[in-house]
Design a protein around this motif. Structure first.
Motif, short mmCIF file in Angstrom:
data_model
loop_
_atom_site.label_atom_id
_atom_site.label_comp_id
_atom_site.label_asym_id
_atom_site.label_seq_id
_atom_site.Cartn_x
_atom_site.Cartn_y
_atom_site.Cartn_z
N ALA A 177 22.37 48.20 65.85
CA ALA A 177 22.39 49.61 66.25
C ALA A 177 22.30 50.53 65.03
O ALA A 177 21.58 51.54 65.04
CB ALA A 177 23.66 49.90 67.04
N ARG A 178 23.00 50.18 63.96
CA ARG A 178 22.93 50.99 62.74
C ARG A 178 21.53 50.93 62.14
O ARG A 178 21.00 51.96 61.69
CB ARG A 178 23.96 50.49 61.74
N THR A 181 19.19 53.20 64.25
CA THR A 181 19.42 54.63 64.03
C THR A 181 18.85 55.07 62.69
O THR A 181 18.21 56.12 62.59
CB THR A 181 20.92 54.93 64.11
N TYR A 189 19.91 57.11 69.13
CA TYR A 189 21.09 56.30 68.87
C TYR A 189 20.73 54.83 68.97
O TYR A 189 19.78 54.45 69.66
CB TYR A 189 22.21 56.65 69.86
N GLY A 190 21.52 53.98 68.32
CA GLY A 190 21.22 52.56 68.32
C GLY A 190 21.71 51.82 69.54
O GLY A 190 21.23 50.73 69.85
N THR A 191 22.66 52.41 70.26
CA THR A 191 23.22 51.75 71.44
C THR A 191 23.88 52.78 72.34
O THR A 191 24.28 53.86 71.88
CB THR A 191 24.27 50.69 71.04
N VAL A 241 25.87 56.39 65.58
CA VAL A 241 25.12 55.21 66.03
C VAL A 241 25.20 55.07 67.55
O VAL A 241 24.26 54.60 68.19
CB VAL A 241 25.66 53.95 65.33
N ALA A 242 26.31 55.45 68.14
CA ALA A 242 26.46 55.59 69.59
C ALA A 242 26.53 57.08 69.89
O ALA A 242 26.97 57.87 69.04
CB ALA A 242 27.71 54.88 70.08
N ALA A 264 18.41 55.60 73.45
CA ALA A 264 19.09 54.42 72.87
C ALA A 264 18.44 53.18 73.45
O ALA A 264 18.17 53.13 74.66
CB ALA A 264 20.58 54.44 73.17
#
Length: 425
Positions: A177-178, A181, A189-191, A241-242, A264
């Motif tokens: 996720a990081r 992003t 967002y990554g997740t 990231v979220a 995401a």
């Protein structure tokens, strides 16, 4: 699967006289309506079950069926009123969220009394056993589920990232996720923020050595594990990231989810939801297992029944009701009519009969169920009475952390206290 607390409280709190009067004015079928069959869902579910019931009556011309359809939220208000007034439908769809509750209050017939009429030999073992409460068979699982991650392959590969494989860990989720992003650099967002999804936390709790609840309906997981979970998601949220809490609270339908809107690439839920998300997306959606613990063991994940077919304890048509449930589970015509609208079919024979394209969302969902069935841990006991209320509490506490109104330690302590109160009341 979403909890509906109004219906639950209606079932628990209203007087029988008031309920009987209310039911009389609702236009529900009476004693002369034949076998009353009720379910919840949207148009695809209604169409599928109408087709299955038509096939049943074609083979049983003496059967008189009356269908009662409703959206999820409306359904529970109606069923609570009917059940408390002794006028529940003969056969009805029952969510795991309320199954134990209705069973313990005597609203469900023990199908052991008519068990010979319902063939369960083909059902997945975890599904065949999931409707037993206190030694009584109170429901027959209508579909098979497991937890899943939904991953936008198109978005990940566009940034040179790979779809995770079974056995990935929570730390690897955070790293992926990081990386997404940072590589996207455009505010995506990554997740999804899954911090408030208690059903996914259930897997996390099992990865830490305990079910979420004990077999007799008490909280089993420790406050430290709850705090650790809230802390994990709070860190991703704080780092961008979220998504922040305001985005999350506005993204809780399939149509508005951060997965469907492209904000995401990773989401979590029950495996059959892949068939809800993919039609709303142009990008390719993959279905993967939920992240594992540090040892990469799949034991935290489990396979169980999605919902149940139940029979009212007040029915005068027990044998016919059992005959219908058997038909819905085992007859080829019903299996084809229902398809995956109620979830993943609960037997390998049914899944094979459908011949679903393995590249489709349904095919990918079925493949995950088949892949993990022999590897995951044992199914937990049926969800305890009060589960729906706790589900809402868990989400609310996660939201409060996101909005800066609480912190992981305080939220974990509050949830544990609330669980003790709700589960003991």
């Amino acid at each position: 699967m979403t909890a509906h607390v109004i219906g639950r409280r209606g079932f628990l709190g209203l007087g029988a006289g008031l309920l009987a009067a209310a039911t009389a004015g609702c236009g529900f079928g009476g004693a002369d309506a034949g076998l009353r069959v009720a379910w919840y869902g949207g148009a695809p579910v209604h169409e599928a079950l109408d087709a299955a019931l038509a096939a049943f009556t074609a083979g049983h011309p003496d059967a008189q069926l009356a269908a009662e359809r409703a959206a999820f939220g409306d359904y529970w208000d109606k069923l609570a009123t009917q059940a408390a007034g002794g006028q529940a439908p003969d056969v009805f769809r029952m969510s795991m969220s309320y199954f134990t509750e209705y069973g313990q209050r005597g609203a469900l017939l023990d199908l052991g009394e008519v068990a010979g009429s319902i063939r369960v030999g083909d059902l997945d073992p975890s599904v065949a056993d999931s409707g037993t409460v206190d030694g009584r068979v109170l429901g027959i699982g209508q579909s098979t589920i497991t937890h899943a991650g939904f991953v936008n392959r198109t978005q990940l590969e566009a940034l040179g990232l790979e779809v995770p494989q079974r056995g990935w860990t929570w730390d690897e989720l955070a790293d992926l996720a990081r990386s997404f992003t940072a590589a996207a650099g455009d505010g995506r967002y990554g997740t999804v923020d899954a911090g408030g999804i208690m059903q996914i936390f259930d897997v996390y709790a099992r990865q830490h050595g305990t079910d979420l609840f004990t077999a007799d309906g008490a909280l089993a997981v420790g406050r430290d594990v709850i705090e650790e979970w809230f802390t994990f998601w709070d860190a991703l949220r704080r780092d961008g990231v979220a998504p922040p809490a305001d985005v999350t609270t506005e993204s809780r339908t399939f149509e508005t989810s951060t997965l469907v809107t492209g904000r995401a690439p990773i989401h979590f839920g029950w495996v059959q939801q892949a068939t809800f998300y993919q039609p709303l997306m142009r990008d390719v959606l993959e279905v993967v297992a939920v992240p594992a613990g540090a040892d990469r063991s799949p034991a935290g994940q489990f396979v169980t029944a999605l919902d149940f077919w139940c029979v009212s304890s007040e029915t005068g048509e027990a044998e016919r009701a059992a005959q219908l449930i058997d038909f819905l589970l085992n007859d080829d015509r019903a299996i084809r009519a229902v398809g995956v609208t109620l979830g993943i079919p609960p037997s390998e024979r049914a899944r094979s009969l459908l011949g679903v394209d393995p590249a489709s969302a349904a095919g990918k969902a079925i493949a995950l169920v088949d892949a993990v069935s022999g590897q995951v841990g044992p199914s937990p006991a049926p969800w305890p009475r009060g589960y729906g209320e706790l589900q809402e509490t868990f989400q609310r506490l996660s939201d409060e952390i996101g909005f800066g109104q609480s912190d992981p330690a305080r939220a974990a302590a509050t949830f544990a206290d609330e669980a003790d109160r709700v589960l003991s009341s």
